[in-house]
Design an enzyme around this catalytic site. Structure first.
Site, PDB file in Angstrom:
ATOM      1  N   GLU A  25       0.832  -1.215   0.000  1.00 50.60           N
ATOM      2  CA  GLU A  25       0.000   0.000   0.000  1.00 50.60           C
ATOM      3  C   GLU A  25       0.861   1.257   0.000  1.00 50.60           C
ATOM      4  O   GLU A  25       2.062   1.206   0.273  1.00 50.60           O
ATOM      5  CB  GLU A  25      -0.958   0.009   1.192  1.00 50.60           C
ATOM      6  CG  GLU A  25      -0.265   0.115   2.538  1.00 50.60           C
ATOM      7  CD  GLU A  25      -1.187   0.655   3.634  1.00 50.60           C
ATOM      8  OE1 GLU A  25      -1.705   1.777   3.478  1.00 50.60           O
ATOM      9  OE2 GLU A  25      -1.355  -0.038   4.660  1.00 50.60           O
ATOM     10  N   LYS A  86      -5.505  10.492   0.910  1.00 50.93           N
ATOM     11  CA  LYS A  86      -5.667   9.150   1.466  1.00 50.93           C
ATOM     12  C   LYS A  86      -6.914   8.544   0.825  1.00 50.93           C
ATOM     13  O   LYS A  86      -8.021   9.049   1.011  1.00 50.93           O
ATOM     14  CB  LYS A  86      -5.816   9.264   2.985  1.00 50.93           C
ATOM     15  CG  LYS A  86      -6.096   7.962   3.701  1.00 50.93           C
ATOM     16  CD  LYS A  86      -6.295   8.220   5.187  1.00 50.93           C
ATOM     17  CE  LYS A  86      -7.029   7.059   5.826  1.00 50.93           C
ATOM     18  NZ  LYS A  86      -7.455   7.368   7.194  1.00 50.93           N
ATOM     19  N   VAL A 106      -5.497   0.223   2.985  1.00 53.07           N
ATOM     20  CA  VAL A 106      -5.678  -1.235   2.878  1.00 53.07           C
ATOM     21  C   VAL A 106      -6.868  -1.542   1.977  1.00 53.07           C
ATOM     22  O   VAL A 106      -6.780  -2.377   1.058  1.00 53.07           O
ATOM     23  CB  VAL A 106      -5.849  -1.866   4.280  1.00 53.07           C
ATOM     24  CG1 VAL A 106      -6.313  -3.316   4.169  1.00 53.07           C
ATOM     25  CG2 VAL A 106      -4.543  -1.769   5.062  1.00 53.07           C
ATOM     26  N   ASP A 138     -17.311   5.078  13.795  1.00 52.29           N
ATOM     27  CA  ASP A 138     -16.047   5.053  13.052  1.00 52.29           C
ATOM     28  C   ASP A 138     -15.505   3.630  12.963  1.00 52.29           C
ATOM     29  O   ASP A 138     -14.882   3.118  13.897  1.00 52.29           O
ATOM     30  CB  ASP A 138     -15.030   5.998  13.718  1.00 52.29           C
ATOM     31  CG  ASP A 138     -13.819   6.251  12.829  1.00 52.29           C
ATOM     32  OD1 ASP A 138     -13.690   5.575  11.787  1.00 52.29           O
ATOM     33  OD2 ASP A 138     -13.009   7.128  13.179  1.00 52.29           O
ATOM     34  N   SER A 140     -13.374   1.327  10.155  1.00 51.07           N
ATOM     35  CA  SER A 140     -12.608   1.450   8.915  1.00 51.07           C
ATOM     36  C   SER A 140     -13.247   0.659   7.776  1.00 51.07           C
ATOM     37  O   SER A 140     -13.693  -0.480   7.965  1.00 51.07           O
ATOM     38  CB  SER A 140     -11.187   0.943   9.140  1.00 51.07           C
ATOM     39  OG  SER A 140     -10.478   0.958   7.914  1.00 51.07           O
ATOM     40  N   ALA A 141     -13.225   1.261   6.591  1.00 46.44           N
ATOM     41  CA  ALA A 141     -13.694   0.568   5.388  1.00 46.44           C
ATOM     42  C   ALA A 141     -12.811  -0.640   5.058  1.00 46.44           C
ATOM     43  O   ALA A 141     -13.199  -1.496   4.255  1.00 46.44           O
ATOM     44  CB  ALA A 141     -13.736   1.538   4.207  1.00 46.44           C
ATOM     45  N   ASP A 142     -11.642  -0.724   5.686  1.00 45.96           N
ATOM     46  CA  ASP A 142     -10.787  -1.903   5.477  1.00 45.96           C
ATOM     47  C   ASP A 142     -11.540  -3.186   5.832  1.00 45.96           C
ATOM     48  O   ASP A 142     -11.344  -4.231   5.195  1.00 45.96           O
ATOM     49  CB  ASP A 142      -9.533  -1.841   6.369  1.00 45.96           C
ATOM     50  CG  ASP A 142      -8.575  -0.715   5.999  1.00 45.96           C
ATOM     51  OD1 ASP A 142      -8.780  -0.053   4.960  1.00 45.96           O
ATOM     52  OD2 ASP A 142      -7.613  -0.509   6.771  1.00 45.96           O
ATOM     53  N   LYS A 159      -3.471  -1.875  15.817  1.00 46.29           N
ATOM     54  CA  LYS A 159      -2.994  -1.072  16.945  1.00 46.29           C
ATOM     55  C   LYS A 159      -4.082  -0.921  17.985  1.00 46.29           C
ATOM     56  O   LYS A 159      -5.264  -0.880  17.646  1.00 46.29           O
ATOM     57  CB  LYS A 159      -2.647   0.334  16.454  1.00 46.29           C
ATOM     58  CG  LYS A 159      -1.423   0.408  15.602  1.00 46.29           C
ATOM     59  CD  LYS A 159      -0.979   1.864  15.519  1.00 46.29           C
ATOM     60  CE  LYS A 159       0.331   1.975  14.778  1.00 46.29           C
ATOM     61  NZ  LYS A 159       0.142   1.946  13.331  1.00 46.29           N
TER      62      LYS A 159
END
Ligand code: PSU
Ligand code: MN
Length: 306
Positions: A25, A86, A106, A138, A140-142, A159
């Site tokens: 990435e 991003k 990602v 919130d 992540s779209a990952d 993390k």
């Protein structure tokens, strides 16, 4: 679709020769690490992959193209740029249509890798469910991308800026298997243990490849998380990093940081608050993941040709 893809000479040659390719990435370069360590690390990670018998393909959006494999000058451009956006799934069409400079997360890297026929992707850490997501939403779209796109993602876990337990629950709900390498525990990026176990421990590249092939042969679309702990000698102490993460989270909250800015803000603050020590850990774990990813790509490739 093919009109959007632009392969570097190295990746084009690998495709023509049928060699295993590993995607990388670019948000980790533009938003995840400071210059010049970001560019230096990107080069070194690519070399780890070459030395292990696969071909690296760092992915970014440049001049309306999905660039699969970057020239040295392009790595430098991304590492230095103040205007690199991003790019997640939501942003992909906008950045291509408007010919902006885009660094892929990602999620977006998985999409581009799948378009390019690449099955393995190496990164540092994936996005996940943020702490407090029950009110902020919130997530992540990952994670949605892992649920739908057939790419194996090698990472060092997530993390603890995130809610690791909820991230694993979310992945389970969406049928995304979480594999661990060398230990039962799911790692927490800077540290080897998160307090949670992965779903399945698969230590050898051949086992990992067999598992992934079986999933896809069954028509079970979506990715696999291959979590690989940071090497012992590069891991941080959990009491040290936990305190720093807590402080970074308080600062993000106090400043009202929202949306796609949250993760880059936290990463930058953690780096500063550790006096750069987290960066050394970050670099070491990405290189270690590159090795696992390259071996997996080689094994998947062998499995495809029996
Ligand atoms: N976590 C890290 N390093 C990173 C990222 C996450 O430890 O560089 C980047 C990756 O590109 C990841 C993205 O896909 O942040 C997730 O952003 P968000 O939480 O906004 O979905
Ligand atoms: Mn988010």
């Amino acid at each position: 679709m093919q009109a959007f893809l632009q392969f570097s000479p190295e990746v084009a040659a690998a495709r023509a020769a049928g060699k295993p390719v590993v995607a990388l990435e670019s948000t980790i370069i533009s938003h995840g690490m400071p210059y010049p360590q970001n560019v230096q690390t990107a080069r070194e990670v690519e070399q780890v992959i070459r030395d292990a018998g696969a071909v690296p393909a760092t992915i970014a959006l440049i001049d309306g193209k999905i660039c699969v494999g970057l020239a040295d000058a392009q790595l430098e451009q991304l590492g230095n740029a103040q205007d690199a956006l991003k790019v997640s799934r939501r942003d992909l069409a906008y950045v291509l249509a408007e010919k902006k400079l885009g660094a892929t997360t990602v999620a977006a890297t998985m999409i581009c890798a799948a378009l390019a026929g690449i099955e393995v992707f190496v990164t540092g850490g994936i996005g996940g469910v943020h702490r407090g997501a029950e009110t902020s939403f919130d997530i992540s779209a990952d994670l949605q991308e892992l649920a739908r796109t057939n790419v194996a993602v090698v990472c060092a876990g997530v993390k603890s800026i995130l809610d690791i337990g909820l991230t694993l629950e979310y992945l389970e709900t969406h049928g995304v298997p979480v594999v661990s390498v060398g230990q039962p525990g799911f790692p927490a990026f800077f540290t080897r243990e998160s307090g949670f176990n992965a779903d399945f421990q698969l230590d050898t590249p051949a086992q990992q490849a067999r598992f992934i092939r079986t999933k896809w042969q069954l028509g079970l679309t979506g990715g696999v998380v291959v979590s690989n702990p940071v090497p012992v000698e590069s891991a941080m102490q959990s009491d040290e990093i936990d305190g720093i993460i807590a402080q970074a989270l308080r600062e993000a909250d106090a400043r009202g940081v929202k949306g796609k800015a949250v993760t880059p803000f936290l990463l930058a603050r953690i780096k500063d608050l550790t006096g750069g020590r987290s960066l050394a850990t970050n670099i070491a774990l990405v290189k270690n993941n590159a090795l696992v990813g390259a071996h997996l790509a080689v094994a998947l490739h062998a499995a495809a040709h029996v």
